[in-house]
Design a protein around this motif. Sequence first.
Motif, PDB file in Angstrom:
ATOM      1  N   SER A  86       0.866  -1.174   0.000  1.00 56.69           N
ATOM      2  CA  SER A  86       0.000   0.000   0.000  1.00 56.69           C
ATOM      3  C   SER A  86       0.901   1.221   0.000  1.00 56.69           C
ATOM      4  O   SER A  86       2.050   1.147   0.436  1.00 56.69           O
ATOM      5  N   SER A 140       0.781   5.546   0.825  1.00 55.93           N
ATOM      6  CA  SER A 140      -0.008   6.672   1.304  1.00 55.93           C
ATOM      7  C   SER A 140       0.875   7.915   1.315  1.00 55.93           C
ATOM      8  O   SER A 140       1.986   7.892   1.838  1.00 55.93           O
ATOM      9  N   ILE A 188       1.452  11.971   2.140  1.00 54.35           N
ATOM     10  CA  ILE A 188       1.076  13.217   2.811  1.00 54.35           C
ATOM     11  C   ILE A 188       1.861  14.308   2.102  1.00 54.35           C
ATOM     12  O   ILE A 188       3.093  14.319   2.133  1.00 54.35           O
ATOM     13  N   THR A 205      -3.422  -0.642  -3.071  1.00 57.94           N
ATOM     14  CA  THR A 205      -4.341   0.317  -2.463  1.00 57.94           C
ATOM     15  C   THR A 205      -3.524   1.529  -2.016  1.00 57.94           C
ATOM     16  O   THR A 205      -2.347   1.382  -1.677  1.00 57.94           O
ATOM     17  N   ASP A 225      -3.574   6.074  -0.786  1.00 63.45           N
ATOM     18  CA  ASP A 225      -4.276   7.171  -0.118  1.00 63.45           C
ATOM     19  C   ASP A 225      -3.470   8.446  -0.320  1.00 63.45           C
ATOM     20  O   ASP A 225      -2.237   8.408  -0.398  1.00 63.45           O
ATOM     21  N   LYS A 245      -3.236  12.556   1.091  1.00 64.02           N
ATOM     22  CA  LYS A 245      -3.682  13.651   1.943  1.00 64.02           C
ATOM     23  C   LYS A 245      -2.845  14.882   1.610  1.00 64.02           C
ATOM     24  O   LYS A 245      -1.660  14.750   1.256  1.00 64.02           O
ATOM     25  N   ASN A 303       4.134   6.756   3.228  1.00 69.29           N
ATOM     26  CA  ASN A 303       4.089   5.500   3.974  1.00 69.29           C
ATOM     27  C   ASN A 303       3.859   4.364   3.001  1.00 69.29           C
ATOM     28  O   ASN A 303       2.996   4.449   2.129  1.00 69.29           O
ATOM     29  N   THR A 327      -5.273   1.191   3.394  1.00 67.76           N
ATOM     30  CA  THR A 327      -4.342   2.122   4.040  1.00 67.76           C
ATOM     31  C   THR A 327      -4.942   3.524   4.096  1.00 67.76           C
ATOM     32  O   THR A 327      -5.687   3.930   3.201  1.00 67.76           O
ATOM     33  N   ASP A 328      -4.630   4.262   5.148  1.00 60.94           N
ATOM     34  CA  ASP A 328      -4.990   5.673   5.246  1.00 60.94           C
ATOM     35  C   ASP A 328      -3.998   6.382   6.141  1.00 60.94           C
ATOM     36  O   ASP A 328      -3.590   5.839   7.169  1.00 60.94           O
ATOM     37  N   SER A 329      -3.617   7.593   5.728  1.00 61.27           N
ATOM     38  CA  SER A 329      -2.857   8.455   6.625  1.00 61.27           C
ATOM     39  C   SER A 329      -3.832   9.455   7.226  1.00 61.27           C
ATOM     40  O   SER A 329      -4.675  10.008   6.516  1.00 61.27           O
ATOM     41  N   ASN A 356      -0.333   6.842  10.117  1.00 61.08           N
ATOM     42  CA  ASN A 356      -0.807   5.952   9.055  1.00 61.08           C
ATOM     43  C   ASN A 356      -1.171   4.615   9.677  1.00 61.08           C
ATOM     44  O   ASN A 356      -0.418   4.070  10.483  1.00 61.08           O
TER      45      ASN A 356
END
Lengths: 331, 331
Positions: free
Chosen positions: A91, A93, A95, A125, A127, A129, A142, B53-55, B142
């Motif tokens: 995954s 992610s 920022i 997957t 993400d 932000k 991440n 996944t998410d931050s 995360n």
Amino acid sequence: MTQRITLAHGAGGTKTEELIRGVFLDAFGNPVLNELADQATVVVERKRVSVSTDSYVVWPLFFPGGDIGKLSVYGTVNDLSVGGAIPLYMSASFIIEEGTELSLLERIARSMRDALRECNVSIITADTKVVERGKADGVFINTTGVGVVDECLELSARNIEEGDVVLLSGSIAEHGAVILARRADIEVSFKSDCAPLHGLTSVMLDVGGVRLMRDVTRGGLATILNELADACGKGIIIEEALIPVREEVRGVCEILGVDPLYLACEGRLVAIVSPETADMVLHAMHRHPLGEGAVAVGRVTADRNGVVLKTTIGVERIVGRLSGENLPRIC
Amino acid sequence: MTQRITLAHGAGGTKTEELIRGVFLDAFGNPVLNELADQATVVVERKRVSVSTDSYVVWPLFFPGGDIGKLSVYGTVNDLSVGGAIPLYMSASFIIEEGTELSLLERIARSMRDALRECNVSIITADTKVVERGKADGVFINTTGVGVVDECLELSARNIEEGDVVLLSGSIAEHGAVILARRADIEVSFKSDCAPLHGLTSVMLDVGGVRLMRDVTRGGLATILNELADACGKGIIIEEALIPVREEVRGVCEILGVDPLYLACEGRLVAIVSPETADMVLHAMHRHPLGEGAVAVGRVTADRNGVVLKTTIGVERIVGRLSGENLPRIC
């Protein structure tokens, strides 16, 4: 006009979709990720599943031999690999700081794409932000990796015995020294050692007798060996003369007043191996491009606690873990 | 004296270990995590493995009804749950700004611990990074979740048909409105709706006929429904009068000039359900504490693209995705 990331790119609306499709799907696209669901389901054919996570905050974002994107793939692949897992999925992610240039993100995404191909790993997957200007520093990434582990493989500190051999896959401190030099505006001709270790660990495990492996990252060789010694409740003795440090790396360390034993690598590992197979494992390492410089640097002892360094002049001294800040944002 | 995070806490040496043992192991400790390896291996008894996944960069870190820690557990549990997975394991990675109070981290870790227990999920691997003061904003977290999916379950936009019913699990926009109100120093008596949806999705899936589910987060109900409509290539018509919005939430939205249709929830879901089972699914939802306010708000149409809202005065208008920044750092 230079295109820059705005807060709207992180709000979850049309701009977020543009960013995801334009930058991330373009680089990482595959049938699972293309679904753009908030989760991804994959079929895993083995019951032992390995998971590893790391957030990458390295600064500068680009450095000789690598960048945050490459590092975010290799670092997580390496953590899985030294645990004996075959990395399969990841995954990702992001920022992102408002105002970051879109072209910079694109460069990072392309670098990740190339690293993923090299490791045969897919991002399934992701993400994104965005935070206000001044609330982050460019880009933080991440990655969390998922791999599978053979049912029969047992890597554990509990198997480590007195007399086991400590193998090191190559020269140390190049990644840390490059980052330090770059920050101090010192020109160097060597590069970060950052590289994916899945191929090397695979040939080592094929030989057998590997008790435990660790990649040599934050805290450097000295800290990692201390962690290994603590984990098995035994001592480790290493010989200074046997630890490969490139001459130029040693020079940079002297100028900056740091000890290469505490500087991170991003493409090196240490392994504790049974004395019966140590030579064969070393031989297998030598035939792999990332293990050409592999050496036996020491052994496990029963009667000592911690890590002892036998110096080139024959003196023995205890080498502790890293203390103090040393080198923030190395990875 | 107030203890604060220093760069040394992120350098990978003794201070990092102190932080990990003192704060994170204390809160999240379990046999797998306690190994403190850079990866964790677990046995997964089903072949279909789901990853999300998410931050989390929510600001403020604490808000009425929750905090970044709770959110980082619930948010990832919810992404797995609406995908039909049973959440089992989680990784956690912290990016901490130098100078952050240690007690604040401890509060966040305790909140995560309670949320993990509620969801029956363990953190099996983790990571900590520290960046210089002014290079992050307190704490970013995360989490990446791993769950398993039943072999026979098929949730897919491809199964959505004309006439399918759109169910919404409760009133909308509370999380977004609380965050907005808190930033604007407006006192409100309602709280964030943040909650874990794994129990609710489980009772819904037991009934059958669920085509697809989504949690209603960034971008709000309007954006999520647009994504669902796009995914299935059909239209969705919803009735404004049927969408529950608390009176006080509506009031805050009016004061701030935002539309509740675009505000995030963190404990609500929408589901597209076959007309044959919709009533039964709704009934099952009503018996669950997080679905007490569930309603059928619309249906899937063949002849329309996008999302159409039938207003209280009978006018139909197209409701697009969120555009613009609206509400950065909502989660």
